[in-house]
Design a protein around this motif. Structure first.
Motif, short mmCIF file in Angstrom:
data_model
loop_
_atom_site.label_atom_id
_atom_site.label_comp_id
_atom_site.label_asym_id
_atom_site.label_seq_id
_atom_site.Cartn_x
_atom_site.Cartn_y
_atom_site.Cartn_z
N LEU A 30 0.81 -1.21 0.00
CA LEU A 30 0.00 0.00 0.00
C LEU A 30 0.84 1.27 0.00
O LEU A 30 0.49 2.27 -0.62
CB LEU A 30 -0.93 0.01 1.22
CG LEU A 30 -2.21 -0.80 1.12
CD1 LEU A 30 -2.87 -0.92 2.49
CD2 LEU A 30 -3.18 -0.16 0.14
N LEU A 159 -3.97 -0.25 -5.02
CA LEU A 159 -4.85 0.40 -4.06
C LEU A 159 -4.15 1.57 -3.39
O LEU A 159 -4.75 2.64 -3.18
CB LEU A 159 -5.30 -0.62 -3.01
CG LEU A 159 -6.24 -0.11 -1.90
CD1 LEU A 159 -7.51 0.48 -2.50
CD2 LEU A 159 -6.57 -1.24 -0.93
N GLY A 160 -2.85 1.38 -3.06
CA GLY A 160 -2.10 2.47 -2.44
C GLY A 160 -2.02 3.68 -3.34
O GLY A 160 -2.14 4.83 -2.88
N LEU A 163 -5.48 5.35 -3.30
CA LEU A 163 -5.70 6.02 -2.01
C LEU A 163 -4.81 7.24 -1.88
O LEU A 163 -5.21 8.25 -1.30
CB LEU A 163 -5.44 5.05 -0.85
CG LEU A 163 -6.41 3.87 -0.70
CD1 LEU A 163 -5.92 2.91 0.38
CD2 LEU A 163 -7.81 4.37 -0.36
N LYS A 165 -3.96 9.27 -4.13
CA LYS A 165 -4.50 10.41 -4.86
C LYS A 165 -5.51 11.17 -3.99
O LYS A 165 -5.75 12.37 -4.20
CB LYS A 165 -5.17 9.96 -6.16
CG LYS A 165 -4.19 9.34 -7.16
CD LYS A 165 -4.73 9.34 -8.56
CE LYS A 165 -4.66 10.72 -9.17
NZ LYS A 165 -4.99 10.71 -10.62
N ILE A 166 -6.11 10.48 -3.03
CA ILE A 166 -7.03 11.13 -2.09
C ILE A 166 -6.25 11.85 -1.01
O ILE A 166 -6.47 13.04 -0.74
CB ILE A 166 -7.99 10.08 -1.46
CG1 ILE A 166 -8.79 9.37 -2.56
CG2 ILE A 166 -8.90 10.73 -0.43
CD1 ILE A 166 -9.61 8.20 -2.05
N ASP A 167 -5.31 11.11 -0.39
CA ASP A 167 -4.48 11.67 0.68
C ASP A 167 -3.25 10.77 0.81
O ASP A 167 -3.39 9.54 0.95
CB ASP A 167 -5.25 11.71 2.00
CG ASP A 167 -4.49 12.43 3.11
OD1 ASP A 167 -3.26 12.33 3.14
OD2 ASP A 167 -5.13 13.09 3.94
N LEU A 170 -3.34 8.38 3.77
CA LEU A 170 -4.39 7.37 3.89
C LEU A 170 -3.89 5.94 3.75
O LEU A 170 -4.32 5.05 4.51
CB LEU A 170 -5.50 7.68 2.87
CG LEU A 170 -6.73 6.76 2.90
CD1 LEU A 170 -7.39 6.78 4.28
CD2 LEU A 170 -7.72 7.19 1.82
N PRO A 171 -3.00 5.63 2.79
CA PRO A 171 -2.53 4.24 2.69
C PRO A 171 -1.87 3.71 3.96
O PRO A 171 -1.93 2.51 4.24
CB PRO A 171 -1.51 4.30 1.54
CG PRO A 171 -1.96 5.46 0.71
CD PRO A 171 -2.46 6.46 1.70
N TRP A 173 -2.81 4.36 7.05
CA TRP A 173 -3.89 3.95 7.95
C TRP A 173 -4.45 2.59 7.52
O TRP A 173 -4.70 1.72 8.37
CB TRP A 173 -5.01 4.99 7.96
CG TRP A 173 -4.65 6.25 8.68
CD1 TRP A 173 -4.40 7.48 8.15
CD2 TRP A 173 -4.51 6.39 10.11
NE1 TRP A 173 -4.10 8.38 9.12
CE2 TRP A 173 -4.16 7.75 10.35
CE3 TRP A 173 -4.63 5.53 11.20
CZ2 TRP A 173 -3.95 8.25 11.62
CZ3 TRP A 173 -4.41 6.03 12.47
CH2 TRP A 173 -4.08 7.36 12.68
N VAL A 174 -4.63 2.41 6.22
CA VAL A 174 -5.14 1.13 5.73
C VAL A 174 -4.11 0.02 5.99
O VAL A 174 -4.47 -1.10 6.38
CB VAL A 174 -5.48 1.22 4.23
CG1 VAL A 174 -5.93 -0.13 3.68
CG2 VAL A 174 -6.57 2.27 4.00
#
Length: 421
Positions: A30, A159-160, A163, A165-167, A170-171, A173-174
């Motif tokens: 991620l 997925l990383g 994610l 691209k959002i913040d 965030l990856p 935390w996931v």
């Protein structure tokens, strides 16, 4: 602690390790596309400065691996594999939370220190595989675990990247959630693989250090040469985490999502090789032959990556590099046959120490060579310089394995121990 696994449970136990490795690598994957981008953001957007910081992060991670892997490997020989694996995975989960909250580069630096120590559990996981598989099936078993890595790198980086691209935080935390779920899974279902009667009598600090651990490689026939091959292969492979994101971003203008998707393609190809081809190739060519094929493909793929004039040709090199997945299972199969059951943890600790050593050298070697190439692009015209260096190292490993004997008898069993375990 669960009772040691019995012979009929070996396949199930290997399945537990497969899932554990899968979730562990998912959490690692991620952050691969986003960590260099986060470093670049915190470094003011400068590629050369980001390369230097990324090199520093990699070096400190490798230093912790170098010193902690032998300790955890010998601890697994003394106290069992299960507790070492579980404590390390829990530490990874906590560290991802720490890095998710990091406000500065120095916080991330501390996070990489913690991560390097906790990720050293792979030595115990490798010993677990050797515990539950017979000698003839070890290369295939290590290939299955390699397939878990590839599956993890199919979904993880893709997925990383999305994610990220959002913040960019965030990856992490996931990844923390996945690591802690992995720990809970292992706590509930993972059995112990090393029975008390096959454990070492005491923990020896003279051996539980990088120098003492690496001495094991000189105590058995052929292990020194195989150790050199492992070192050169892992140092070459270190080019990927060290400069892949920054290099493709600089040369082809790819963003985190595109890089994540390319890593997903690499993972798919890796799964095909590791899950479907390693067994037949090892059966036909034996472990040494599989390592040779893998190293040849490694050399060719680095040449493609270094000189590809566009992203499409670069991506085509992934089909060749996928066969480099033959190297590690073949080497592990060869090396585990040359030591007894109570030395498997120490052997895996030595291998992880080698990985740690290459992770100290690699980021500096590749990060600084990329920074140099970028700064002198007008005169050097070779931003792929780090990948040229990696290809030459892989070629060196090929030369060593070609001068290594084809086979040796299995390790002599220790008194009272079954060498087929």
């Amino acid at each position: 602690m669960s009772e040691p696994i019995a012979h009929p449970a070996r396949k199930a136990a290997l399945g537990f390790i497969f899932v554990t490795a899968l979730m562990d690598v998912l959490s690692l994957g991620l952050m691969i596309p986003v960590l260099p981008s986060l470093v670049k953001q915190m470094a003011g957007g400068q590629t050369d400065m980001a390369a230097q910081w990324t090199a520093a992060f990699g070096m400190v991670w490798g230093t912790m691996q170098f010193f902690c892997s032998p300790i955890l490997g010998m601890m697994s020989d003394r106290f069992g594999r299960r507790p070492v694996i579980l404590i390390s995975i829990f530490g990874l989960g906590i560290d991802y939370i720490f890095m998710a909250l990091a406000p500065t580069l120095w916080w991330l630096f501390v996070g990489r220190i913690i991560h390097g120590a906790t990720a050293a559990s792979f030595s115990a996981a490798g010993a677990y595989i050797a515990d539950v598989t017979p000698e003839k099936g070890r290369a295939k078993a290590f290939g299955l675990i390699g397939a878990a890595w590839s599956v993890g790198f199919i979904a993880g980086p893709a997925l990383g990247g999305l994610l990220g691209k959002i913040d960019l935080h965030l990856p992490f935390w996931v990844a923390a959630g996945m690591a802690l779920l992995n720990w809970l899974y292992g706590l509930l279902v993972l059995p112990e693989s090393l029975p008390p009667e096959k454990r070492i009598a005491r923990f020896d600090w003279k051996k539980a250090n990088p120098v003492g651990s690496l001495k094991l490689l000189g105590s058995h026939p052929d292990l020194p040469r195989l150790g050199v091959v492992s070192f050169l292969m892992q140092l070459a492979h270190n080019a990927y985490p060290s400069v892949f994101v920054l290099y493709t971003g600089y040369r082809y203008g790819w963003d985190t999502a595109q890089i994540g998707l390319l890593m997903m393609l690499s993972g798919i190809l890796g799964v095909i090789v590791q899950a479907l081809l390693i067994g037949p190739i090892v059966d036909r060519l034996k472990e040494r032959g599989a390592v040779i094929v893998g190293l040849v493909c490694f050399v060719v793929s680095f040449a493609v990556f270094a000189f590809a004039p566009n992203g499409w040709i670069f991506a085509s090199g992934l089909a060749v590099s996928a066969f480099a997945a033959l190297i590690q299972p073949g080497l592990m199969g060869m090396m585990t046959k040359r030591v007894g059951p109570s030395e498997q943890g120490q052997l895996q600790g030595a291998n992880s120490a080698i990985m740690g050593l290459t992770a100290i050298i690699g980021p500096a070697l590749y990060g600084l060579s990329l920074a140099f190439a970028v700064r002198h692009e007008q005169t050097l015209h070779l931003p792929g310089l780090p990948l040229v260096i990696a290809g030459l190292l892989a070629l060196g490993g090929l030369m060593v394995i070609l001068n290594t004997r084809r086979a040796r008898p299995a390790a002599v069993a220790e008194p009272g121990l079954d060498p087929a375990r």
